[in-house]
Enzyme design. Structure first.
Site, PDB file in Angstrom:
ATOM      1  N   LYS A  66       0.845  -1.209   0.000  1.00  0.00           N
ATOM      2  CA  LYS A  66       0.000   0.000   0.000  1.00  0.00           C
ATOM      3  C   LYS A  66       0.873   1.250   0.000  1.00  0.00           C
ATOM      4  O   LYS A  66       0.578   2.228  -0.679  1.00  0.00           O
ATOM      5  CB  LYS A  66      -0.948  -0.021   1.210  1.00  0.00           C
ATOM      6  CG  LYS A  66      -2.037  -1.061   1.078  1.00  0.00           C
ATOM      7  CD  LYS A  66      -2.799  -1.325   2.359  1.00  0.00           C
ATOM      8  CE  LYS A  66      -3.715  -2.530   2.186  1.00  0.00           C
ATOM      9  NZ  LYS A  66      -4.375  -2.951   3.428  1.00  0.00           N
ATOM     10  N   GLN A 122      -4.399  -1.232   9.570  1.00  0.00           N
ATOM     11  CA  GLN A 122      -4.337  -2.582   8.993  1.00  0.00           C
ATOM     12  C   GLN A 122      -4.939  -3.602   9.964  1.00  0.00           C
ATOM     13  O   GLN A 122      -4.568  -3.655  11.134  1.00  0.00           O
ATOM     14  CB  GLN A 122      -2.866  -2.938   8.679  1.00  0.00           C
ATOM     15  CG  GLN A 122      -2.683  -4.277   8.010  1.00  0.00           C
ATOM     16  CD  GLN A 122      -3.291  -4.341   6.599  1.00  0.00           C
ATOM     17  OE1 GLN A 122      -3.190  -3.400   5.829  1.00  0.00           O
ATOM     18  NE2 GLN A 122      -3.915  -5.455   6.286  1.00  0.00           N
ATOM     19  N   ASP A 177     -10.790   2.589   3.808  1.00  0.00           N
ATOM     20  CA  ASP A 177     -11.126   1.164   3.742  1.00  0.00           C
ATOM     21  C   ASP A 177     -12.640   0.967   3.654  1.00  0.00           C
ATOM     22  O   ASP A 177     -13.113  -0.116   3.310  1.00  0.00           O
ATOM     23  CB  ASP A 177     -10.615   0.442   4.995  1.00  0.00           C
ATOM     24  CG  ASP A 177      -9.412  -0.440   4.709  1.00  0.00           C
ATOM     25  OD1 ASP A 177      -9.174  -0.760   3.534  1.00  0.00           O
ATOM     26  OD2 ASP A 177      -8.718  -0.803   5.678  1.00  0.00           O
TER      27      ASP A 177
END
Ligand code: NDP
Length: 280
Positions: free
Chosen positions: A50, A94, A117
């Site tokens: 990422k 994460q 997200d």
């Protein structure tokens, strides 16, 4: 006839190129705050990717590597700091987090317009209300892959195997929004094959290598394999690729299907978050 393989890597590259081009026209660069707690090797790999994608697209990326034993309050404090920082446009914590940290609490603390997200209750609730804001990247990836080969989702029988809040349910909601007849299957579903065999579009997000075999797939179906498992050191999906490719119409590979597309959609979400930022 063997299935056409959907090249997620190639489609993802095109999306990343388009993000890069759009970013190049902005005065201020969109910036992502990437938060990694602990040393989970898979999470480290995902976060590295990422970060690399951000830099490749000309976006900023601040990375926070936090110790495994960090307490919940300290993590909440960091998220609050990032929420209040006008130079940070997207926040990604994460998952999974260590067991002592309440994941829902942390997700809920991210401001919805920085939630790249799409996992906060507000953004998931918006999906339920057909009022989409930032959509979960993997769900967006699945829809984009389907639409790359299927121009009419409306009226199709779509079956999603897996009902997590981050993949299965959002994919099913997006398919429903596109007027598919969506069915969600899970570990308590009786006779999975009866459902999957009826699917014009089959999305599998379970995490069990080779769960979906040839006799469970309708001839000509579009099959999207989200699953990631490691078998004998090799990354494989939930779909038994070699047998299913003989019957499906279109099939995503693992690796090289949903994974790269999810990363591309994350960057696209970052750009969207940048545009959605409240005017201060
Ligand atoms: P979860 O473990 O949260 O959910 C798995 C789902 O599969 C659950 O709903 C579970 O049902 C269901 N399930 C388990 N066993 C069966 C079975 N035998 N038959 C039918 N359904 C079953 O996983 P995630 O949704 O987070 O992820 C799913 C997979 O996708 C994983 O392999 C993950 O690594 C991968 N993934 C890949 C991404 C990518 O970018 N490529 C991104 C995110 C995830 P129940 O609810 O009843 O327990």
């Amino acid at each position: 006839m063997p299935a056409n393989i959907i090249d997620g890597k190639d489609i993802a590259e095109k999306i990343l190129d388009s993000v890069k081009e759009r970013v190049s026209k902005l005065k201020e660069k969109p910036k992502l705050a990437l938060v990694l707690v602990g040393n989970n090797p898979a999470s480290e790999v995902y976060v590295n990717f990422k970060e690399k994608d951000c830099l490749k697209c000309g976006c900023g990326c601040d990375r926070y590597n936090l110790p495994e034993d960090i307490d919940e309050i300290a993590l909440l404090d960091l998220v609050t700091k990032l929420n209040n920082d006008p130079g940070v446009h997207g926040i990604l914590v994460q998952l999974p987090l260590p067991k002592h940290i309440n994941e829902n609490l942390i997700m809920d603390s991210i401001l919805p317009h920085k939630d790249v997200d799409g996992f906060t209750p507000v953004n998931l609730g918006n999906l339920v209300n057909d009022n989409n804001f930032l959509e979960p990247a993997t769900a967006r990836a699945c829809i984009a892959l389907i639409e790359s080969v299927e121009n009419k989702i409306e009226g199709k029988n779509a079956v999603v195997v897996g009902r997590s809040s981050i993949v299965g349910k959002p994919v099913a909601l997006l398919l429903l929004q596109k007027n598919a007849t969506a069915t969600i299957c899970h570990s308590k579903t009786k006779n999975l094959k009866e459902h999957t065999k009826n699917a014009d579009i089959l999305v599998v997000a379970v995490g069990k290598a080779g769960l979906i075999k040839r006799d469970m797939v309708k001839e000509g179906a579009v099959v999207i394999d989200v699953g990631i498992s490691r078998v004998n050191g090799k990354i494989v999906g939930d779909v038994d690729f070699d047998s299913v490719k003989e019957v499906a119409g279109f099939l995503t590979p693992v690796p090289g299907g949903v994974g790269p597309m999810t990363r591309a959609m994350l960057l696209d979400n970052l750009l969207m978050a940048y545009r959605l930022k409240p005017k201060m």
